[in-house]
Enzyme design. Structure first.
Site: not given
Ligand code: G6P
Length: 593
Positions: A2, A27, A72, A96-97, A466, A470, A473, A489, A588
């Site tokens: 947001c 964001r 968002w 926002n929240g 990581e 990447k 995403e 396994h 973000k």
């Protein structure tokens, strides 16, 4: 997550707010909207999808006051009705929240006669403000009261039908406020105001700001207060693409420079690197890529400690039963410094008596302000949702903390210190070389695949985590990571002809072991991309593509190893034609749990 933008001044507010929202697109959002005064009424326009969809609905109305929002979705799907602003009675807000007690508040408000159009918690907050304002007829008192009722996190911009003022308040989610030559601005983050000013106020929790056309007044507990301005130290270009096609690419290429600056600063001010030798327990807590940086921190620190470091994701840590005491150091890593779970973990650690150290990028963010001690990574603004330069600097920070620990515990000789220091100073040169490599061949091999697997051991495993994050995403290719010895396994059953496997083997202590695991998948037909340390030997039959990583001390290796994986993820997503800087569903700065 947001984005909020508001303007009150003597110019046309609508394009200013729209531009501000565009600079906050990074964001992450799935709908957007604005509200403005027009002919003494409040007009609300909102739409699903990108801001460009909203723009199609905007007429040539002019207004001096406007609030805007990129949403968002949390409560209710990303459609036009759920988009912000919301308007109930005399009140219009953007938020926002997450309001955690919205359900019980909603039931109460329904009994009082309120009707709701959307599924959102925000509309409930809006109705709550209206209901209290109807009784109190005093805006400030109303806003003071809602702070005692609402549970959860919020940054609100609020306008009332009868006054051309924007009210702002926050709990958890950030808001900055700025006076500029064009008028007064309010936003979730710096990029939205940078075009007009570098000076801003940071709204603190519990404060209320009254933003008029020519004046801003701050209140705390109902009393007017004076606040100091902060200055954004980086230049405007740091939030612009500067000729790069994408922010992510720009930020990948910025790494040599920000790493050199970081090393110069912290080698000159080595006292700013905390001395952690006296702690008896160390916990590292973070989310996403920052968590991966934390895992590498564990490897670095354990080299010199005689106890294990615990690394946990913030969302788990905050609800677990961490054994913390006054001899515990809890290191919290966050680019934004506003990640809700990381903030909650930090508050839990403090409550239990631990010392807290923040590794943070955004200056003055909540984490930076609330931790007992903070190290800024000084990456400058990072706009692409998928972090690159902030991640490498987080890893480098942990590496320097470990380096200092090793020195203080007399575990690194003077001679070794010089060698390691030299390795640090060579990082940028090595990264520049890797940035010149051409990865198109292997990108062509993998971009159409549905599944990719990453394997490595210890620090290489963490770099794999990581690299895999990447890739998924931004390219939406399913990718999984395994400790190299663990793959057999179960998951090895998924390996068939041409399944891509990215293996990392840069740690000479376990090199042969990882290579054996890579041979196991090669024997089952996998297409193997091997990242190995350049001095370690391997037969050509083990891999299909080889990427050599220059030999450096293990405190330095992972900072270099990640570079090709960042570039490969970028190139794959580009080839697939995705919106690399703003991948679907991602945010973000994750300011809700
Ligand atoms: C989001 C971002 C990630 C980031 C994580 C933690 O998921 O998309 O790139 O690593 O949050 O964010 P922080 O600001 O706390 O580092």
């Amino acid at each position: 997550m947001c984005g909020i933008m508001g303007y009150n001044g003597n110019k046309n507010a609508i394009p200013i707010v729209i531009n501000g929202l565009k600079s906050l697109e990074y964001r992450g959002y799935d709908s957007s909207g604005i509200a403005y005064f027009f002919n003494n009424n409040i007009k609300v326009i909102k739409e699903k999808g990108r801001i460009s969809e909203l723009e199609k609905l905007i007429s040539d109305d002019k207004s001096n006051l406007c609030i805007g929002h990129t949403r968002w979705a949390t409560h209710g799907s990303p459609n036009r009705i759920n988009a912000h602003p919301h308007n109930v009675g005399s009140v219009t807000i953007v938020h926002n929240g997450i309001i955690e007690n919205y359900h019980e508040l909603k039931n109460k408000l329904i009994k009082d006669g309120y009707k709701f159009k959307s599924e959102t918690d925000t509309e409930v907050a809006c109705a709550l403000i209206d209901s209290i304002y109807q009784k109190k007829k005093d805006k400030l008192k109303t806003l003071i009261e809602i702070q005692t009722i609402l549970k959860g996190s919020y940054a609100f911009l609020i306008i009332f039908n009868d006054e051309k003022t924007i009210y702002a308040l926050r709990h958890g989610s950030p808001l900055i406020i700025a006076e500029s030559s064009i008028g007064n601005l309010i936003a979730s983050d710096i990029p939205a105001i940078l075009e007009y000013t570098k000076e801003y106020y940071l709204l603190e929790e519990g404060e209320i700001a009254e933003i008029k056309e020519d004046n801003i007044i701050f209140y705390q507990e109902g009393k007017e207060i004076k606040k100091d301005k902060l200055i954004f130290e980086h230049d405007l270009s740091s939030a612009k693409k500067e000729g790069y096609s994408h922010f992510m690419l720009k930020e990948i290429y910025e790494q040599p420079k920000v790493i050199d600056n970081f090393l110069k600063y912290y080698f000159e001010n080595f006292n700013l690197i905390p001395d952690i030798r006296n702690y008896k327990k160390i916990h590292i807590v973070a989310c996403g890529s920052a968590y991966h940086a934390g895992l590498l921190g564990k490897v670095f620190l354990e080299e010199y400690l005689d106890f294990n470091v615990i690394v946990e994701t913030s969302s788990e840590y905050r609800y677990s039963k961490p054994f913390i005491d006054k001899d515990t150091l809890v290191i919290l890593i966050s680019q934004s410094g506003e990640t809700a779970d990381t903030l909650a973990a930090m508050r839990l650690a403090k409550e239990k008596g631990a010392k807290t150290l923040g590794i943070v990028n955004v200056i003055g963010s909540s984490l930076a302000r609330e931790c007992d001690d903070v190290i800024y990574i000084n990456a400058g603004p990072e706009i692409a949702v998928a972090t690159t330069k902030a991640y490498t600097l987080q890893v480098l920070t942990l590496s320097l903390i470990a380096f200092k620990l090793g020195i203080n515990l007399n575990k690194i000789t003077k001679e070794e210190q010089d060698i390691i220091k030299n390795d640090y100073l060579l990082i940028s040169k090595e990264i520049k070389k890797l940035l010149k490599e051409d990865y198109q061949d292997l990108v062509n091999k993998i971009y159409k695949k549905e599944h990719i697997f990453f394997i490595g051991r210890l620090m290489d495993y963490y770099s794999c985590l990581e690299g895999s994050l990447k890739l998924k995403e931004i390219s939406y290719i399913h990718s999984e990571t395994y400790p190299a010895g663990e793959l057999k396994h179960g998951t090895i059953s998924l390996i068939e002809d041409n399944t891509p496997i990215i293996g990392i083997a840069t740690d000479d202590n376990i090199y042969e072991k990882t290579i054996s695991n890579i041979k196991e998948v090669k024997a089952r037909g996998a297409y193997v991309i091997l990242l190995k340390r350049n001095d370690l030997k391997v037969e050509e039959t083990v891999y299909d593509k080889l990427i050599n990583i220059p030999k450096k001390n293990n405190l330095v290796m992972p900072i270099i190893t990640i570079i090709p994986l960042q570039l490969i993820a970028f190139e794959v997503a580009k080839k697939l034609g995705y919106d690399i800087d703003k991948p679907r569903n991602l945010a973000k700065s994750v300011t809700v749990e």
